[in-house]
Write a protein that holds these residues in place. Structure first.
Motif, short mmCIF file in Angstrom:
data_model
loop_
_atom_site.label_atom_id
_atom_site.label_comp_id
_atom_site.label_asym_id
_atom_site.label_seq_id
_atom_site.Cartn_x
_atom_site.Cartn_y
_atom_site.Cartn_z
N ALA A 168 0.83 -1.21 0.00
CA ALA A 168 0.00 0.00 0.00
C ALA A 168 0.87 1.26 0.00
N HIS A 191 0.03 3.29 -3.37
CA HIS A 191 -0.93 4.36 -3.15
C HIS A 191 -0.57 5.65 -3.90
N MET A 213 -6.64 3.93 -5.26
CA MET A 213 -6.12 2.60 -4.95
C MET A 213 -7.23 1.80 -4.28
N TYR A 229 -4.21 5.58 5.20
CA TYR A 229 -4.74 6.01 3.91
C TYR A 229 -6.26 5.83 3.90
N ILE A 240 -8.30 4.87 0.66
CA ILE A 240 -8.16 3.61 -0.09
C ILE A 240 -9.54 2.94 -0.15
#
Length: 377
Positions: free
Chosen positions: A63, A67, A73, A92, A95
């Motif tokens: 990730a 990302h 993503m 994140y 995501i």
């Protein structure tokens, strides 16, 4: 361009419509961080899938690496280990996460061969929401066994503030299955109409275009041609666990290169890739999976916008539904034309104790994908 990284073929589900779990990869063979670092920036949607990506011990590092390389993503998971996604979502929150859910508790657990899977997924997605996740939802594979619950799953997801992505039975090298056929194509297709109208009644434009995507699923279920031609190898690609790059995840005769041995530019500009794109242009399969259909629906000029055809269909039918009218599906779908297919029963693996069998030393494509032929029509 969209990209799916199939990070592993290991899986802790036992799905009746996907046999990845019977064909696991060795962790040491799976696409590495070093190889993934060769990917360029600028992808539109970059999906990390499997198998089950949470079985990768380095998923957090994946990730971190991927990302920044994409506008969106996504992690496609079975949802059985939501705690492994918690630190990723905290870092994140944008995501995109989709957990596989196939109906109510009994139906979903049976189809996916998961003891207490339904409860784990629902609680897990709520946990990720509390952690700040902003794009969370379920993914459902429409089939005879669960289509009666399709609208109920959508309404449940909507009440929870989650999204619902839909696909349907496919045969593909990614699934190690070439005998996924509907028992009653027409009956299943008609049931999808209810979801389309429910999505058009939504206040979310994203759902309106998902309605069109589900119109494409009706065509796929009946065995008709795609609504929009496929653009595999140009607008999307797949990387499998052995670092091979493919135009799509269905046909095992559409290779483009290998990211461990080549650069991304070398692969995309190679004679092999161009030859594969030529085969795609002549392909007569009617695949319509969300990862590839979504790409086909997008404008070539502005990827965040749809093509004219889905735009006009959505505007016309959103207006009809808003006026209390029904979508005239017979004006779009020829229900009198239903492709014949063999009757191949699917069996639940819940509680059977059947184990995965690791085959070591697979080197060639034929060894990776021994079924060779995958047909969708």
């Amino acid at each position: 361009m969209d990209l799916t990284v199939i990070s592993t073929f290991r899986c802790n589900s036992r799905c009746q419509m996907c046999y990845i779990w019977k064909n696991p990869t060795e962790p040491k063979e799976e696409v590495s961080l070093e190889t993934l670092s060769k990917l360029p920036d600028g992808f539109d949607n970059l999906n990390v899938s499997g198998g089950e990506p949470t079985l990768r011990k380095d998923l957090h590092e994946i990730a971190d690496l991927l990302h920044p390389k994409a506008r969106v993503m996504e992690i496609s998971s079975n949802g059985l280990h939501p705690e492994r996604l918690l630190p990723i979502i905290k870092k994140y929150p944008n995501i995109k996460v989709r957990f596989s859910l196939e109906g109510d508790q009994q139906t979903s657990d049976s189809i996916r061969g998961e003891k207490d899977g339904y409860a784990t997924k629902v609680a897990g997605l709520r946990m990720l929401r509390e952690a700040g996740g902003t794009d969370l939802g379920f993914a459902m594979v429409i089939q005879d066994e669960n289509v009666d619950q399709l609208v109920d799953v959508y309404e449940f997801a909507r009440r929870e503030g989650f999204e619902l992505a839909t696909s349907t039975l496919h045969n593909a090298w990614q699934f190690y299955k070439n005998d996924n056929y509907f028992y009653d194509r027409r009956a299943v297709a008609h049931k999808v109409e209810g979801l389309i109208e429910a999505m058009l009644r939504s206040n979310k434009p994203k759902n309106w275009f998902r309605a069109y995507l589900n119109l494409g699923l009706i065509e796929k279920i009946l065995g008709h041609d795609r609504l929009i031609p496929c653009s595999a190898g140009r607008d999307f690609a797949f990387i499998d666990p052995w670092s091979d790059v493919w135009a799509c995840n269905v046909r095992s005769d559409l290779p483009m290169g290998n990211l461990a041995r080549q650069s991304w530019d070398e692969i995309m500009n190679s004679d092999q890739a161009e030859h594969t794109r030529g085969k795609v242009a002549r392909c007569d399969q009617n695949c319509w999976m969300v990862t590839t259909a979504r790409t086909a629906m997008r404008s070539n000029l502005v990827p965040q916008m749809p093509k004219l055809e889905p735009m006009l269909w959505v505007l016309k039918n959103k207006l009809k539904v808003s006026m209390g009218k029904s979508v005239c599906f017979n004006s779009y779908i020829n229900y009198g034309d239903v492709r014949h297919s063999p009757l191949v029963k699917r069996a639940s693996y819940l509680g059977t104790g059947e184990k995965a069998h690791l085959v070591k030393g697979r080197v060639s494509v034929d060894e990776h994908y021994p079924l060779k032929t995958f047909v969708n029509n």
